[in-house]
Scaffold this motif. Structure first.
Motif, PDB file in Angstrom:
ATOM      1  N   GLY A 285      62.090 -46.259   2.524  1.00 40.68           N
ATOM      2  CA  GLY A 285      61.544 -47.094   1.475  1.00 40.68           C
ATOM      3  C   GLY A 285      60.567 -46.390   0.569  1.00 40.68           C
ATOM      4  N   ALA A 286      60.490 -45.059   0.649  1.00 39.92           N
ATOM      5  CA  ALA A 286      59.640 -44.277  -0.246  1.00 39.92           C
ATOM      6  C   ALA A 286      60.519 -43.429  -1.167  1.00 39.92           C
ATOM      7  CB  ALA A 286      58.697 -43.384   0.568  1.00 39.92           C
ATOM      8  N   LEU A 287      59.895 -42.816  -2.144  1.00 42.41           N
ATOM      9  CA  LEU A 287      60.553 -41.844  -3.017  1.00 42.41           C
ATOM     10  C   LEU A 287      60.138 -40.447  -2.569  1.00 42.41           C
ATOM     11  CD1 LEU A 287      62.295 -43.114  -5.299  1.00 42.41           C
ATOM     12  CD2 LEU A 287      60.328 -44.556  -4.769  1.00 42.41           C
ATOM     13  N   TRP A 288      61.117 -39.548  -2.486  1.00 44.12           N
ATOM     14  CA  TRP A 288      60.878 -38.173  -2.094  1.00 44.12           C
ATOM     15  C   TRP A 288      61.254 -37.260  -3.249  1.00 44.12           C
ATOM     16  CZ3 TRP A 288      59.512 -36.457   3.026  1.00 44.12           C
ATOM     17  CH2 TRP A 288      59.313 -37.500   3.947  1.00 44.12           C
ATOM     18  N   PHE A 289      60.512 -36.171  -3.413  1.00 42.94           N
ATOM     19  CA  PHE A 289      60.768 -35.291  -4.551  1.00 42.94           C
ATOM     20  C   PHE A 289      60.366 -33.857  -4.215  1.00 42.94           C
ATOM     21  CE2 PHE A 289      56.766 -37.528  -4.895  1.00 42.94           C
ATOM     22  CZ  PHE A 289      55.836 -36.538  -5.160  1.00 42.94           C
ATOM     23  N   THR A 290      60.956 -32.944  -4.940  1.00 46.19           N
ATOM     24  CA  THR A 290      60.616 -31.533  -4.773  1.00 46.19           C
ATOM     25  C   THR A 290      59.485 -31.170  -5.723  1.00 46.19           C
ATOM     26  OG1 THR A 290      62.414 -31.011  -6.316  1.00 46.19           O
ATOM     27  CG2 THR A 290      62.876 -30.803  -3.963  1.00 46.19           C
ATOM     28  N   GLU A 291      58.570 -30.334  -5.236  1.00 46.41           N
ATOM     29  CA  GLU A 291      57.495 -29.799  -6.065  1.00 46.41           C
ATOM     30  C   GLU A 291      57.779 -28.305  -6.244  1.00 46.41           C
ATOM     31  OE1 GLU A 291      54.093 -32.996  -4.564  1.00 46.41           O
ATOM     32  OE2 GLU A 291      53.860 -30.876  -4.063  1.00 46.41           O
ATOM     33  N   TYR A 292      58.487 -27.999  -7.309  1.00 47.31           N
ATOM     34  CA  TYR A 292      59.046 -26.658  -7.479  1.00 47.31           C
ATOM     35  C   TYR A 292      57.971 -25.572  -7.525  1.00 47.31           C
ATOM     36  CZ  TYR A 292      62.100 -22.986  -9.269  1.00 47.31           C
ATOM     37  OH  TYR A 292      62.814 -21.819  -9.421  1.00 47.31           O
ATOM     38  N   ARG A 293      56.912 -25.814  -8.257  1.00 48.32           N
ATOM     39  CA  ARG A 293      55.878 -24.785  -8.392  1.00 48.32           C
ATOM     40  C   ARG A 293      54.878 -24.799  -7.243  1.00 48.32           C
ATOM     41  NH1 ARG A 293      56.297 -26.468 -13.907  1.00 48.32           N
ATOM     42  NH2 ARG A 293      54.416 -27.745 -13.708  1.00 48.32           N
ATOM     43  N   ALA A 294      54.691 -25.956  -6.607  1.00 51.57           N
ATOM     44  CA  ALA A 294      53.792 -26.026  -5.457  1.00 51.57           C
ATOM     45  C   ALA A 294      54.494 -25.605  -4.164  1.00 51.57           C
ATOM     46  CB  ALA A 294      53.245 -27.436  -5.294  1.00 51.57           C
ATOM     47  N   HIS A 295      55.827 -25.492  -4.216  1.00 48.70           N
ATOM     48  CA  HIS A 295      56.630 -25.113  -3.049  1.00 48.70           C
ATOM     49  C   HIS A 295      56.430 -26.091  -1.892  1.00 48.70           C
ATOM     50  CE1 HIS A 295      57.504 -21.422  -5.186  1.00 48.70           C
ATOM     51  NE2 HIS A 295      56.213 -21.210  -5.324  1.00 48.70           N
ATOM     52  N   ARG A 296      56.442 -27.392  -2.226  1.00 46.65           N
ATOM     53  CA  ARG A 296      56.277 -28.433  -1.228  1.00 46.65           C
ATOM     54  C   ARG A 296      57.265 -29.558  -1.497  1.00 46.65           C
ATOM     55  NH1 ARG A 296      51.515 -27.799   1.710  1.00 46.65           N
ATOM     56  NH2 ARG A 296      51.555 -29.980   2.405  1.00 46.65           N
ATOM     57  N   ILE A 297      57.401 -30.442  -0.500  1.00 44.33           N
ATOM     58  CA  ILE A 297      58.196 -31.655  -0.638  1.00 44.33           C
ATOM     59  C   ILE A 297      57.235 -32.831  -0.693  1.00 44.33           C
ATOM     60  CG2 ILE A 297      60.006 -33.088   0.364  1.00 44.33           C
ATOM     61  CD1 ILE A 297      60.907 -30.262  -0.539  1.00 44.33           C
ATOM     62  N   GLY A 298      57.322 -33.636  -1.746  1.00 41.14           N
ATOM     63  CA  GLY A 298      56.425 -34.755  -1.936  1.00 41.14           C
ATOM     64  C   GLY A 298      57.055 -36.078  -1.531  1.00 41.14           C
ATOM     65  N   ARG A 299      56.199 -37.020  -1.188  1.00 41.12           N
ATOM     66  CA  ARG A 299      56.622 -38.378  -0.826  1.00 41.12           C
ATOM     67  C   ARG A 299      55.634 -39.358  -1.448  1.00 41.12           C
ATOM     68  NH1 ARG A 299      55.096 -42.283   2.935  1.00 41.12           N
ATOM     69  NH2 ARG A 299      56.797 -43.553   3.814  1.00 41.12           N
ATOM     70  N   ILE A 300      56.164 -40.422  -2.082  1.00 44.42           N
ATOM     71  CA  ILE A 300      55.288 -41.429  -2.652  1.00 44.42           C
ATOM     72  C   ILE A 300      55.859 -42.812  -2.353  1.00 44.42           C
ATOM     73  CG2 ILE A 300      56.392 -41.432  -4.943  1.00 44.42           C
ATOM     74  CD1 ILE A 300      53.502 -41.699  -6.099  1.00 44.42           C
ATOM     75  N   THR A 301      54.997 -43.710  -1.925  1.00 46.64           N
ATOM     76  CA  THR A 301      55.428 -45.064  -1.622  1.00 46.64           C
ATOM     77  C   THR A 301      55.436 -45.890  -2.911  1.00 46.64           C
ATOM     78  OG1 THR A 301      53.184 -45.845  -1.196  1.00 46.64           O
ATOM     79  CG2 THR A 301      54.403 -44.901   0.675  1.00 46.64           C
ATOM     80  N   ALA A 302      56.009 -47.082  -2.831  1.00 46.00           N
ATOM     81  CA  ALA A 302      56.083 -47.947  -4.010  1.00 46.00           C
ATOM     82  C   ALA A 302      54.709 -48.352  -4.522  1.00 46.00           C
ATOM     83  CB  ALA A 302      56.922 -49.177  -3.689  1.00 46.00           C
ATOM     84  N   ASP A 303      53.702 -48.313  -3.657  1.00 48.36           N
ATOM     85  CA  ASP A 303      52.351 -48.657  -4.120  1.00 48.36           C
ATOM     86  C   ASP A 303      51.519 -47.417  -4.472  1.00 48.36           C
ATOM     87  OD1 ASP A 303      51.907 -47.660  -1.620  1.00 48.36           O
ATOM     88  OD2 ASP A 303      50.991 -49.474  -0.785  1.00 48.36           O
ATOM     89  N   GLY A 304      52.174 -46.249  -4.542  1.00 51.66           N
ATOM     90  CA  GLY A 304      51.512 -45.052  -5.043  1.00 51.66           C
ATOM     91  C   GLY A 304      50.843 -44.167  -4.024  1.00 51.66           C
ATOM     92  N   ASP A 305      51.054 -44.396  -2.730  1.00 54.25           N
ATOM     93  CA  ASP A 305      50.464 -43.541  -1.694  1.00 54.25           C
ATOM     94  C   ASP A 305      51.252 -42.237  -1.613  1.00 54.25           C
ATOM     95  OD1 ASP A 305      48.891 -42.695   0.435  1.00 54.25           O
ATOM     96  OD2 ASP A 305      50.267 -43.559   1.906  1.00 54.25           O
ATOM     97  N   TYR A 306      50.587 -41.115  -1.859  1.00 52.24           N
ATOM     98  CA  TYR A 306      51.237 -39.800  -1.975  1.00 52.24           C
ATOM     99  C   TYR A 306      50.874 -38.882  -0.819  1.00 52.24           C
ATOM    100  CZ  TYR A 306      51.458 -34.900  -3.511  1.00 52.24           C
ATOM    101  OH  TYR A 306      51.652 -33.550  -3.574  1.00 52.24           O
ATOM    102  N   SER A 307      51.874 -38.150  -0.330  1.00 53.68           N
ATOM    103  CA  SER A 307      51.643 -37.095   0.655  1.00 53.68           C
ATOM    104  C   SER A 307      52.661 -36.000   0.384  1.00 53.68           C
ATOM    105  CB  SER A 307      51.788 -37.636   2.086  1.00 53.68           C
ATOM    106  OG  SER A 307      53.051 -38.247   2.263  1.00 53.68           O
ATOM    107  N   SER A 308      52.491 -34.834   1.017  1.00 51.69           N
ATOM    108  CA  SER A 308      53.450 -33.748   0.815  1.00 51.69           C
ATOM    109  C   SER A 308      53.546 -32.887   2.066  1.00 51.69           C
ATOM    110  CB  SER A 308      53.072 -32.894  -0.395  1.00 51.69           C
ATOM    111  OG  SER A 308      51.893 -32.149  -0.165  1.00 51.69           O
ATOM    112  N   PHE A 309      54.653 -32.146   2.145  1.00 50.71           N
ATOM    113  CA  PHE A 309      54.973 -31.347   3.329  1.00 50.71           C
ATOM    114  C   PHE A 309      55.426 -29.957   2.895  1.00 50.71           C
ATOM    115  CE2 PHE A 309      55.929 -35.809   3.987  1.00 50.71           C
ATOM    116  CZ  PHE A 309      55.170 -36.109   5.107  1.00 50.71           C
ATOM    117  N   ALA A 310      55.019 -28.962   3.667  1.00 48.31           N
ATOM    118  CA  ALA A 310      55.363 -27.579   3.345  1.00 48.31           C
ATOM    119  C   ALA A 310      56.645 -27.163   4.063  1.00 48.31           C
ATOM    120  CB  ALA A 310      54.229 -26.645   3.749  1.00 48.31           C
ATOM    121  N   PRO A 311      57.612 -26.591   3.356  1.00 48.67           N
ATOM    122  CA  PRO A 311      58.757 -25.973   4.045  1.00 48.67           C
ATOM    123  C   PRO A 311      58.294 -24.817   4.926  1.00 48.67           C
ATOM    124  CG  PRO A 311      59.224 -26.320   1.712  1.00 48.67           C
ATOM    125  CD  PRO A 311      57.745 -26.554   1.905  1.00 48.67           C
TER     126      PRO A 311
END
Length: 296
Positions: free
Chosen positions: A71-97
């Motif tokens: 139920g969240a949106l996931w996206f690539t952060e090309y320049r940060a070299h991370r994978i981002g996740r954001i919930t519908a209410d705007g809660d953001y986190s990210s993960f390192a490959p």
């Protein structure tokens, strides 16, 4: 922002300034349209009711975005070299490959309840669970770009610098299928309504189709310099794609009949494309989202 240009079946909505760079988009679990602002380091949400745009700061260079199984949106952060996740209410986190400086680009929900992504700079494909556990596998060729889940339960990706389409099983076994046209440089890929995978050849001005057993068909566009970029399945049983080089949106039926729609500017730089609210929407890097009505 609610400014828009109305040109028949195509309407364009201004969502940012020209420097922000709307790049890719996806429908969220909340019914809104979410999109990346690659040069603003943000992910934005366009309200399905009043069109109001809400901007959420994220990591450096958010690129491709996809709806996750959680139920969240996931996206690539090309320049940060991370994978981002954001919930519908705007809660953001990210993960390192696991591999640093990987240049994550494509991302998709996999058949196994995890998100799969490409690491274009290091020729790897990654998997991240919804709680952030990451694994990686060698890509079956050079510069894996877009990625999608196929009808066969495998992951399929374009191998931009390998001039091939790749298939990767969920346990990491990879196969590459070389393209007939040299210098095709495939980018976008999606599962079609016909049980095959469809992809764009940005270097050759063609749309490609590959069956799950590797049979490839290519369809040349009328403009060899159209530079087709992203592709998605539409609600009408056809495939829709952006023509980055010509400022148009194209449609191809499963039997290869191509039509296209002009955007307001030939230099509008259309990139990502997705179905939303019964229409096709694409991100124009010049600061707008275009909505294309599906004709009966």
């Amino acid at each position: 922002m609610n400014e828009f240009i109305d040109a028949g079946p195509v309407r364009e909505f201004t969502v940012s300034d020209a420097e922000a760079g709307p790049y890719a988009l996806a429908e969220g679990p909340d019914g809104a349209l979410w999109f990346t602002l690659v040069h603003r380091d943000a992910v934005a949400r366009r309200d399905p009711g009043d069109g109001r745009v809400t901007v959420h700061p994220v990591g450096d260079g958010p690129t491709v975005i996809a709806r996750g199984p959680d139920g969240a949106l996931w996206f690539t952060e090309y320049r940060a070299h991370r994978i981002g996740r954001i919930t519908a209410d705007g809660d953001y986190s990210s993960f390192a490959p696991l591999t640093p400086e990987g240049g994550p680009f494509g991302i998709t929900a996999g058949p196994d309840g995890a998100m799969w992504f490409t690491l274009s700079s290091v020729d790897r494909v990654g998997r991240v669970t919804v709680d952030g556990r990451v694994t990686e596998y060698p890509a079956p060729g050079a510069f894996p770009s877009a990625i999608t889940t196929g009808p066969d339960g495998a992951l399929w990706c374009t191998l931009n610098q390998h001039n091939a389409v790749g298939r990767l099983t969920t346990d990491g076994h990879g196969t590459a299928y070389p393209l007939p046209t040299e210098g095709a440089a495939p980018v976008g890929i999606t599962a079609g309504p016909d049980g095959a995978l469809w992809f764009t050849e940005i270097g050759a001005g063609r749309i490609g189709r590959i069956t799950v057993d590797g049979a490839i068909t290519e369809y040349p566009l009328s403009d060899p310099a159209a530079r087709p970029h992203a592709v998605t399945a539409g609600p009408d049983g056809a495939l829709w794609f952006t023509e980055w080089g010509s400022g148009r949106v194209g449609r191809i039926t499963v039997d290869g009949h191509v039509t296209s729609y002009a955007l307001s500017r030939t230099d509008s730089e259309p990139h990502g494309i997705a179905e939303h609210d019964g229409a096709l929407w694409c991100a124009l890097e010049t600061g707008s989202l275009a909505r294309i009505e599906v004709q009966p």
